[in-house]
Motif scaffolding. Structure first.
Motif, PDB file in Angstrom:
ATOM      1  N   TYR A  13     -50.260  63.971 -75.375  1.00  0.00           N
ATOM      2  CA  TYR A  13     -50.273  64.508 -76.731  1.00  0.00           C
ATOM      3  C   TYR A  13     -51.415  65.500 -76.881  1.00  0.00           C
ATOM      4  CZ  TYR A  13     -53.752  60.767 -77.215  1.00  0.00           C
ATOM      5  OH  TYR A  13     -54.826  59.948 -77.032  1.00  0.00           O
ATOM      6  N   TYR A  15     -54.313  66.075 -78.512  1.00  0.00           N
ATOM      7  CA  TYR A  15     -55.737  65.808 -78.327  1.00  0.00           C
ATOM      8  C   TYR A  15     -56.041  65.461 -76.868  1.00  0.00           C
ATOM      9  CZ  TYR A  15     -60.184  63.440 -78.349  1.00  0.00           C
ATOM     10  OH  TYR A  15     -61.468  63.068 -78.053  1.00  0.00           O
ATOM     11  N   LYS A  30     -59.018  75.421 -78.604  1.00  0.00           N
ATOM     12  CA  LYS A  30     -59.021  74.849 -79.954  1.00  0.00           C
ATOM     13  C   LYS A  30     -57.661  74.253 -80.314  1.00  0.00           C
ATOM     14  CE  LYS A  30     -62.702  77.125 -82.356  1.00  0.00           C
ATOM     15  NZ  LYS A  30     -63.113  77.568 -83.681  1.00  0.00           N
ATOM     16  N   ALA A  31     -57.708  73.289 -81.221  1.00  0.00           N
ATOM     17  CA  ALA A  31     -56.470  72.669 -81.698  1.00  0.00           C
ATOM     18  C   ALA A  31     -55.552  73.715 -82.327  1.00  0.00           C
ATOM     19  CB  ALA A  31     -56.806  71.584 -82.710  1.00  0.00           C
ATOM     20  N   SER A  32     -56.163  74.690 -82.998  1.00  0.00           N
ATOM     21  CA  SER A  32     -55.367  75.726 -83.674  1.00  0.00           C
ATOM     22  C   SER A  32     -54.656  76.637 -82.679  1.00  0.00           C
ATOM     23  CB  SER A  32     -56.260  76.565 -84.586  1.00  0.00           C
ATOM     24  OG  SER A  32     -57.323  77.133 -83.833  1.00  0.00           O
ATOM     25  N   TYR A  35     -51.785  73.478 -80.474  1.00  0.00           N
ATOM     26  CA  TYR A  35     -50.578  72.937 -81.124  1.00  0.00           C
ATOM     27  C   TYR A  35     -49.477  73.989 -81.345  1.00  0.00           C
ATOM     28  CZ  TYR A  35     -52.952  68.479 -81.688  1.00  0.00           C
ATOM     29  OH  TYR A  35     -53.588  67.301 -81.435  1.00  0.00           O
ATOM     30  N   PRO A  36     -49.845  75.195 -81.816  1.00  0.00           N
ATOM     31  CA  PRO A  36     -48.782  76.221 -81.923  1.00  0.00           C
ATOM     32  C   PRO A  36     -48.186  76.565 -80.554  1.00  0.00           C
ATOM     33  CG  PRO A  36     -50.638  76.826 -83.301  1.00  0.00           C
ATOM     34  CD  PRO A  36     -51.083  75.656 -82.465  1.00  0.00           C
ATOM     35  N   ALA A  39     -45.775  73.944 -79.717  1.00  0.00           N
ATOM     36  CA  ALA A  39     -44.581  74.112 -80.561  1.00  0.00           C
ATOM     37  C   ALA A  39     -43.676  75.211 -80.000  1.00  0.00           C
ATOM     38  CB  ALA A  39     -45.002  74.445 -81.995  1.00  0.00           C
ATOM     39  N   TRP A  51     -42.416  61.230 -81.374  1.00  0.00           N
ATOM     40  CA  TRP A  51     -43.530  60.530 -82.020  1.00  0.00           C
ATOM     41  C   TRP A  51     -43.586  59.094 -81.501  1.00  0.00           C
ATOM     42  CZ3 TRP A  51     -47.359  62.288 -85.117  1.00  0.00           C
ATOM     43  CH2 TRP A  51     -47.232  63.604 -85.575  1.00  0.00           C
ATOM     44  N   PRO A  58     -52.847  56.760 -86.868  1.00  0.00           N
ATOM     45  CA  PRO A  58     -51.595  57.495 -87.075  1.00  0.00           C
ATOM     46  C   PRO A  58     -50.839  57.678 -85.772  1.00  0.00           C
ATOM     47  CG  PRO A  58     -53.492  58.969 -87.186  1.00  0.00           C
ATOM     48  CD  PRO A  58     -54.033  57.582 -87.065  1.00  0.00           C
ATOM     49  N   GLY A  59     -49.544  57.956 -85.861  1.00  0.00           N
ATOM     50  CA  GLY A  59     -48.744  58.151 -84.660  1.00  0.00           C
ATOM     51  C   GLY A  59     -49.186  59.387 -83.902  1.00  0.00           C
ATOM     52  N   ARG A  60     -48.708  59.474 -82.676  1.00  0.00           N
ATOM     53  CA  ARG A  60     -49.046  60.629 -81.849  1.00  0.00           C
ATOM     54  C   ARG A  60     -47.766  61.305 -81.388  1.00  0.00           C
ATOM     55  NH1 ARG A  60     -53.070  57.014 -78.213  1.00  0.00           N
ATOM     56  NH2 ARG A  60     -54.974  57.241 -79.443  1.00  0.00           N
ATOM     57  N   LYS A  61     -47.826  62.611 -81.317  1.00  0.00           N
ATOM     58  CA  LYS A  61     -46.670  63.376 -80.878  1.00  0.00           C
ATOM     59  C   LYS A  61     -46.817  63.637 -79.375  1.00  0.00           C
ATOM     60  CE  LYS A  61     -43.936  67.400 -82.274  1.00  0.00           C
ATOM     61  NZ  LYS A  61     -43.928  68.610 -83.105  1.00  0.00           N
TER      62      LYS A  61
ATOM     63  N   ALA B  34     -53.683  63.133 -87.214  1.00  0.00           N
ATOM     64  CA  ALA B  34     -53.883  62.362 -85.989  1.00  0.00           C
ATOM     65  C   ALA B  34     -54.972  62.995 -85.130  1.00  0.00           C
ATOM     66  CB  ALA B  34     -52.566  62.279 -85.202  1.00  0.00           C
ATOM     67  N   HIS B  35     -54.941  64.313 -85.032  1.00  0.00           N
ATOM     68  CA  HIS B  35     -55.940  65.002 -84.200  1.00  0.00           C
ATOM     69  C   HIS B  35     -57.348  64.812 -84.767  1.00  0.00           C
ATOM     70  CE1 HIS B  35     -57.390  68.139 -81.429  1.00  0.00           C
ATOM     71  NE2 HIS B  35     -58.283  68.333 -82.391  1.00  0.00           N
ATOM     72  N   GLU B  37     -58.462  62.539 -86.766  1.00  0.00           N
ATOM     73  CA  GLU B  37     -58.920  61.152 -86.691  1.00  0.00           C
ATOM     74  C   GLU B  37     -59.394  60.806 -85.280  1.00  0.00           C
ATOM     75  OE1 GLU B  37     -56.976  56.801 -87.504  1.00  0.00           O
ATOM     76  OE2 GLU B  37     -57.023  58.310 -89.099  1.00  0.00           O
ATOM     77  N   GLU B  38     -58.633  61.225 -84.286  1.00  0.00           N
ATOM     78  CA  GLU B  38     -58.991  60.858 -82.910  1.00  0.00           C
ATOM     79  C   GLU B  38     -60.185  61.670 -82.405  1.00  0.00           C
ATOM     80  OE1 GLU B  38     -55.753  60.477 -80.282  1.00  0.00           O
ATOM     81  OE2 GLU B  38     -57.028  59.647 -78.707  1.00  0.00           O
ATOM     82  N   ALA B  46     -61.693  72.647 -86.012  1.00  0.00           N
ATOM     83  CA  ALA B  46     -60.573  72.416 -85.090  1.00  0.00           C
ATOM     84  C   ALA B  46     -59.400  73.351 -85.379  1.00  0.00           C
ATOM     85  CB  ALA B  46     -60.116  70.959 -85.190  1.00  0.00           C
ATOM     86  N   PHE B  47     -59.057  73.519 -86.648  1.00  0.00           N
ATOM     87  CA  PHE B  47     -57.828  74.246 -86.985  1.00  0.00           C
ATOM     88  C   PHE B  47     -58.073  75.571 -87.703  1.00  0.00           C
ATOM     89  CE2 PHE B  47     -56.392  69.897 -86.365  1.00  0.00           C
ATOM     90  CZ  PHE B  47     -55.248  70.081 -85.611  1.00  0.00           C
ATOM     91  N   TYR B  53     -53.605  79.133 -90.362  1.00  0.00           N
ATOM     92  CA  TYR B  53     -52.937  78.213 -89.437  1.00  0.00           C
ATOM     93  C   TYR B  53     -51.488  77.964 -89.858  1.00  0.00           C
ATOM     94  CZ  TYR B  53     -52.141  74.192 -86.407  1.00  0.00           C
ATOM     95  OH  TYR B  53     -51.616  73.349 -85.458  1.00  0.00           O
ATOM     96  N   VAL B  56     -49.467  80.876 -88.755  1.00  0.00           N
ATOM     97  CA  VAL B  56     -49.188  80.856 -87.310  1.00  0.00           C
ATOM     98  C   VAL B  56     -48.030  79.905 -87.025  1.00  0.00           C
ATOM     99  CG1 VAL B  56     -50.106  80.173 -85.062  1.00  0.00           C
ATOM    100  CG2 VAL B  56     -51.533  81.475 -86.631  1.00  0.00           C
ATOM    101  N   LEU B  57     -48.068  78.725 -87.639  1.00  0.00           N
ATOM    102  CA  LEU B  57     -47.002  77.739 -87.398  1.00  0.00           C
ATOM    103  C   LEU B  57     -45.664  78.214 -87.965  1.00  0.00           C
ATOM    104  CD1 LEU B  57     -48.764  74.323 -88.084  1.00  0.00           C
ATOM    105  CD2 LEU B  57     -48.047  75.242 -85.884  1.00  0.00           C
TER     106      LEU B  57
END
Lengths: 97, 169
Positions: A13, A15, A30-32, A35-36, A39, A51, A58-61, B34-35, B37-38, B46-47, B53, B56-57
């Motif tokens: 996933y 992270y 970076k996360a930004s 993730y895109p 996707a 998921w 929380p759940g993880r993808k 989730a990100h 939090e972890e 981060a975002f 953002y 972008v999505l």
């Protein structure tokens, strides 16, 4: 390429992929950005996503490489090695071949 | 409201404004939560900016482009207005055969204007929420919302003017 390479070790996933890259000295993803990217790879059919429940949180993808993703990873790694070899030759000899 | 919750509110509002399906919005918000939090990361670090953002999505940079529904409602309103103006003038001149056309196009014009109002209002409210959350001034929202709500009804005002002029002549 790096994200696809990370998924060759098995489903993961966002992270965890970022942490794996950082663990190999590839900080700064970076996360930004990640993730895109995932996707887009999902939309391109290179990975699938599902998921899964998190451990109390929380759940993880989770992302899994598809056969097309596996082939694309192989192709990109091959291209990268060829580029590095060419660049290395230029750095050493001062000229391209 | 915490920094994270405020960021997520801006993010989800912007995705909604860009017509991203609700299910996808829930999924993207869950991914961010989730990100954060972890990773125990600062959400901004981060975002980045939530509006950027979300853009972008959403895969689009059509920030100020009207939606298809708005454009369609506008063209339908113009078409009904033209038909109404022609038929009502003829009707008032004594041609009763145009009465059904005038009534039908008048009803259509009202429906199209209402649809246009709803479409613009949704956009205005969405933008207002974003601006409110961004702590922009309330005066800016009130002015723009009022203007947006009034614009479609100018069709009705012109239609009434056509009727008045035709009746007077």
């Amino acid at each position: 390429m790096l994200a696809l390479r990370a998924l060759r070790n098995g489903p993961s996933y966002g992270y965890a992929i970022g942490a794996a890259l950082a663990g190999h000295g590839l900080q700064g993803v970076k996360a930004s950005t990640l993730y895109p990217l995932l996707a887009r790879q999902e939309a391109a059919g290179l990975v699938t996503a599902e998921w899964r429940p998190g451990g109390g949180g929380p759940g993880r993808k989770y992302f899994t490489l598809t056969p097309a993703g596996e082939a694309e990873a192989e192709r990109l790694i091959h291209e990268w090695r060829r580029f590095v070899a060419t660049a290395e030759t230029y750095m050493t000899d001062g000229r391209t071949r | 409201m915490t920094t994270t919750e405020r960021w997520i509110a801006l993010f989800s509002t912007e995705l909604e404004r860009r017509d991203v399906p609700d299910e996808r919005i829930r999924e993207e918000v869950a991914t961010v939560r989730a990100h954060v939090e972890e990773a125990s990361d600062d959400i901004d670090a981060a975002f980045g900016d939530p509006i950027v953002y979300a853009g972008v999505l959403a895969g689009a940079s059509d920030d100020d482009t009207p939606s298809r529904g708005t454009v369609l409602s506008l063209f339908i309103a113009i078409a009904f207005f033209i038909v109404f103006a022609i038929s009502v003038v003829r009707w008032l001149d004594g041609d009763d055969g145009n009465a059904p056309w005038a009534i039908l196009s008048g009803a259509g014009l009202l429906a199209a204007v209402a649809a246009l109002s709803v479409s613009l209002t949704r956009r205005a409210v969405s933008t207002a929420l974003r601006d409110a959350l961004s702590r922009r001034t309330e005066a800016q929202w009130r002015l723009s919302a009022t203007v947006l709500l009034l614009v479609p009804w100018t069709f009705i005002a012109f239609a009434a003017l056509v009727v008045a002029v035709a009746a007077a002549v």
